[in-house]
Design an enzyme around this catalytic site. Structure first.
Site, PDB file in Angstrom:
ATOM      1  N   ARG A 207     -14.274  -6.812  -1.043  1.00 18.30           N
ATOM      2  CA  ARG A 207     -13.666  -6.476   0.252  1.00 18.30           C
ATOM      3  C   ARG A 207     -13.091  -5.065   0.207  1.00 18.30           C
ATOM      4  O   ARG A 207     -12.380  -4.704  -0.712  1.00 18.30           O
ATOM      5  CB  ARG A 207     -12.568  -7.479   0.587  1.00 18.30           C
ATOM      6  CG  ARG A 207     -11.798  -7.168   1.890  1.00 18.30           C
ATOM      7  CD  ARG A 207     -10.524  -6.384   1.631  1.00 18.30           C
ATOM      8  NE  ARG A 207      -9.672  -6.308   2.831  1.00 18.30           N
ATOM      9  CZ  ARG A 207      -8.536  -5.619   2.892  1.00 18.30           C
ATOM     10  NH1 ARG A 207      -8.105  -4.957   1.834  1.00 18.30           N
ATOM     11  NH2 ARG A 207      -7.826  -5.594   3.996  1.00 18.30           N
TER      12      ARG A 207
ATOM     13  N   GLY B 183      -5.466  -4.414   7.018  1.00 21.69           N
ATOM     14  CA  GLY B 183      -6.507  -3.407   6.956  1.00 21.69           C
ATOM     15  C   GLY B 183      -7.631  -3.640   7.934  1.00 21.69           C
ATOM     16  O   GLY B 183      -8.183  -2.686   8.509  1.00 21.69           O
TER      17      GLY B 183
ATOM     18  N   THR C 223       0.853  -1.192   0.000  1.00 18.89           N
ATOM     19  CA  THR C 223       0.000   0.000   0.000  1.00 18.89           C
ATOM     20  C   THR C 223       0.888   1.241   0.000  1.00 18.89           C
ATOM     21  O   THR C 223       1.975   1.224   0.580  1.00 18.89           O
ATOM     22  CB  THR C 223      -0.889  -0.014   1.261  1.00 18.89           C
ATOM     23  OG1 THR C 223      -1.780  -1.115   1.174  1.00 18.89           O
ATOM     24  CG2 THR C 223      -1.670   1.285   1.424  1.00 18.89           C
TER      25      THR C 223
ATOM     26  N   THR D 161      -0.630   1.530   6.761  1.00 15.30           N
ATOM     27  CA  THR D 161      -0.434   0.385   5.877  1.00 15.30           C
ATOM     28  C   THR D 161      -0.277  -0.861   6.732  1.00 15.30           C
ATOM     29  O   THR D 161       0.386  -0.830   7.758  1.00 15.30           O
ATOM     30  CB  THR D 161       0.799   0.574   4.974  1.00 15.30           C
ATOM     31  OG1 THR D 161       1.005  -0.632   4.216  1.00 15.30           O
ATOM     32  CG2 THR D 161       2.059   0.872   5.783  1.00 15.30           C
ATOM     33  N   GLY D 162      -0.916  -1.943   6.292  1.00 16.42           N
ATOM     34  CA  GLY D 162      -0.804  -3.182   7.062  1.00 16.42           C
ATOM     35  C   GLY D 162      -2.081  -3.987   6.955  1.00 16.42           C
ATOM     36  O   GLY D 162      -2.766  -3.948   5.934  1.00 16.42           O
TER      37      GLY D 162
ATOM     38  N   GLY E   7     -10.771  -2.432   2.473  1.00 23.79           N
ATOM     39  CA  GLY E   7      -9.864  -2.364   3.616  1.00 23.79           C
ATOM     40  C   GLY E   7      -9.913  -1.007   4.276  1.00 23.79           C
ATOM     41  O   GLY E   7     -10.895  -0.268   4.164  1.00 23.79           O
ATOM     42  N   ASP E   8      -8.842  -0.669   4.965  1.00 28.55           N
ATOM     43  CA  ASP E   8      -8.829   0.592   5.713  1.00 28.55           C
ATOM     44  C   ASP E   8      -8.428   1.783   4.861  1.00 28.55           C
ATOM     45  O   ASP E   8      -8.738   2.925   5.214  1.00 28.55           O
ATOM     46  CB  ASP E   8      -7.853   0.482   6.891  1.00 28.55           C
ATOM     47  CG  ASP E   8      -6.417   0.256   6.408  1.00 28.55           C
ATOM     48  OD1 ASP E   8      -6.207  -0.652   5.581  1.00 28.55           O
ATOM     49  OD2 ASP E   8      -5.515   0.985   6.849  1.00 28.55           O
TER      50      ASP E   8
END
Lengths: 329, 329
Positions: free
Chosen positions: A226, A252, A198, A249-250, A228-229
């Site tokens: 889906r 989510g 990301t 980042t990671g 994510g964050d």
């Protein structure tokens, strides 16, 4: 908890202490005076030390340096933080090394679905898109959602159609196909997930305005649809002139359920802690080891970079001459 | 700022002081002792006094009373807060009077696109869906996303497909067609937007666990793919045993860009204020008049209901015998 910070990969011979946010004993800032402008960039926190060829590592560093230089040059010339973070993220969206725009990972159906968001700290205006399949620069569509619609977040086929109406550049879905990410999907189907990649940027401009932007292809093998964050204001992105700008980042889902970006801002809003302590408290005390990391900048141009993974591809620059890129702790 | 609270519409002859969160001088709680269980329900904050026929007002009150009784009965019998908020929201999703499930408003293409979320305060586990078109109970699909997938939020066609895989009941899109909402779209096309009707519930169960759920059809005439605050954890929904459970209703974009639900929790987390003060501070000081309102419950079963609109369709019940439904300030 986040590892202590001793930058191992440093570019162009510069050995600079990264102002990382690392738990109870933050590294002191180099300068107490506010920076006139400041910029931090990330390219994901999913790499595992020893699993990445040296050549690929050098390429990542080179790409991040290019994006950092682009944004730093703009801010130095007086560009707004909003323009700078959009430009930096656009640059990385076109770079197939990162999991955003071109280079995005594939979902469980072998498709690319892209998420992005952008936020203006001066007004808390924000825009985001999720699950777009034909938009070359999701971050730019996110900005147009912010500026030209009454909405904040538009998802799926409606967002792809909106790109046509708003004049955001569209491409054939094949644009996003990269052999490396396809192989990653194949490996993920066999062995599990591939992390990271990301991209995001946070900035403080010469007028003191903050902005943040994040863009991603999500997780390899994700269920279609889906989200994510990254496109969620408060989770993967936040900007508010009174506190800070954050891009994460990671994993989510962990960033979503803990509202990570907004939680970091809340530490500044309510407790008045420094941005590096705010970032460290959330990355260390709320997230779990391996979940990921954040970059953040506050209204005085202080930069924090906190992560609880092996590394986070990251860069920082400011008006005081700082310019550094690193991957590992 | 939120109006002072003097409930005008009170059901079945009961005249009870609503424990509203109303600015600097909160109405004192009736009981200092923690409630064994507590439940609050809302059905939207978009109504304008004088614009709604008395018959329609009575019908709304009756529906909300039915949903409140359902959830209160479950909690009294020892059900989990998660089961109770899901059941209450399912009940209201089937009720065509509300803008959720059946009765959802139409987007600019004359389609219904539904959003919902649910969150478990004990674990911060959460699930959400956005833009589903064939799911009878979006809140139940949200719960299945939470419990049976690695994800938090699934949007669009992927979410509709997921409903089939996860066994959530699907219906023909015509299920959501209601003449009243179609006329609302026609009026909105001519005159502007129709507000309100999102549904939500927050609860504290006998074990002390909090939960929240929210479900909506969004805004009349919205762009296809528009996602509001209801399915966004931290914006329209939040639950965390250490602070509170929140469900919001109103102008979703404002709730998104201010991270309203998470911001309320942050006031409790960082400043230790009571839930009614936390809700009032965000509804009064962060949102603008007319933006909407929230219901919230804390770990001691104290209920807050704050709004800055003419009214909010709302109900509250607890183990101490409280049972009340109201619309106007």
């Amino acid at each position: 908890m986040p590892r202590s910070c001793s930058p191992a990969s440093v570019l162009t011979g510069l050995v600079l202490a990264l102002a990382c946010a690392c738990g109870g004993d933050p590294v002191p800032e180099r300068a107490a005076a506010p920076a006139e402008w400041a910029l931090a960039v990330h390219g994901g926190a999913g790499l595992v030390r020893g699993e990445i060829p040296a050549e690929h590592e050098r390429a990542l560093i080179g790409s991040l340096e290019r994006a950092l230089r682009l944004g730093a040059g703009m801010l130095d010339q007086g560009a707004s933080s909003l323009d700078a973070v959009e430009a930096v993220v656009r640059d990385l969206e076109d770079d197939p090394l990162f999991n955003a725009g071109r280079g995005a990972v594939f979902n469980a159906r072998g498709e690319n679905e892209l998420d992005a968001s952008i936020m203006d700290g001066a007004t808390r205006a924000c825009g985001a898109v999720a699950g777009v399949r034909t938009v070359r620069h999701p971050v730019t569509l996110a900005r147009r959602v912010m500026e030209r619609t009454p909405h904040v977040l538009v998802a799926g086929a409606g967002a792809d159609r909106l790109a046509l109406e708003l004049g955001a550049e569209t491409v054939d879905p094949a644009w996003f196909f990269t052999e490396r990410r396809w192989q990653a999907l194949e490996r993920a189907r066999a062995h599990g997930r591939e992390g990271g990649g990301t991209v995001g940027a946070v900035a403080r401009d010469r007028r003191g305005n903050l902005a943040a932007a994040t863009s991603t292809g999500g997780t390899t093998g994700k269920l279609p649809g889906r989200v994510g964050d990254s496109p969620i204001v408060g989770a993967g992105t936040w900007a508010d002139n009174t506190t800070c700008a954050v891009s994460g980042t990671g994993r989510g889902e962990e960033f979503l359920r803990h509202g990570v970006a907004r939680s970091i801002a809340a530490w500044i809003e309510h407790r008045g802690v420094a941005v590096d302590e705010a970032a460290a408290r959330v990355v260390r005390d709320v997230l779990q080891p391996g979940d990921g990391g954040v970059i953040a900048v506050d209204r005085d141009g202080r930069i924090a970079m906190a992560f609880n993974t092996d590394g986070m591809i990251r860069g920082a620059a400011d008006s005081g001459g700082r310019f550094e890129v690193a991957i590992w702790e």
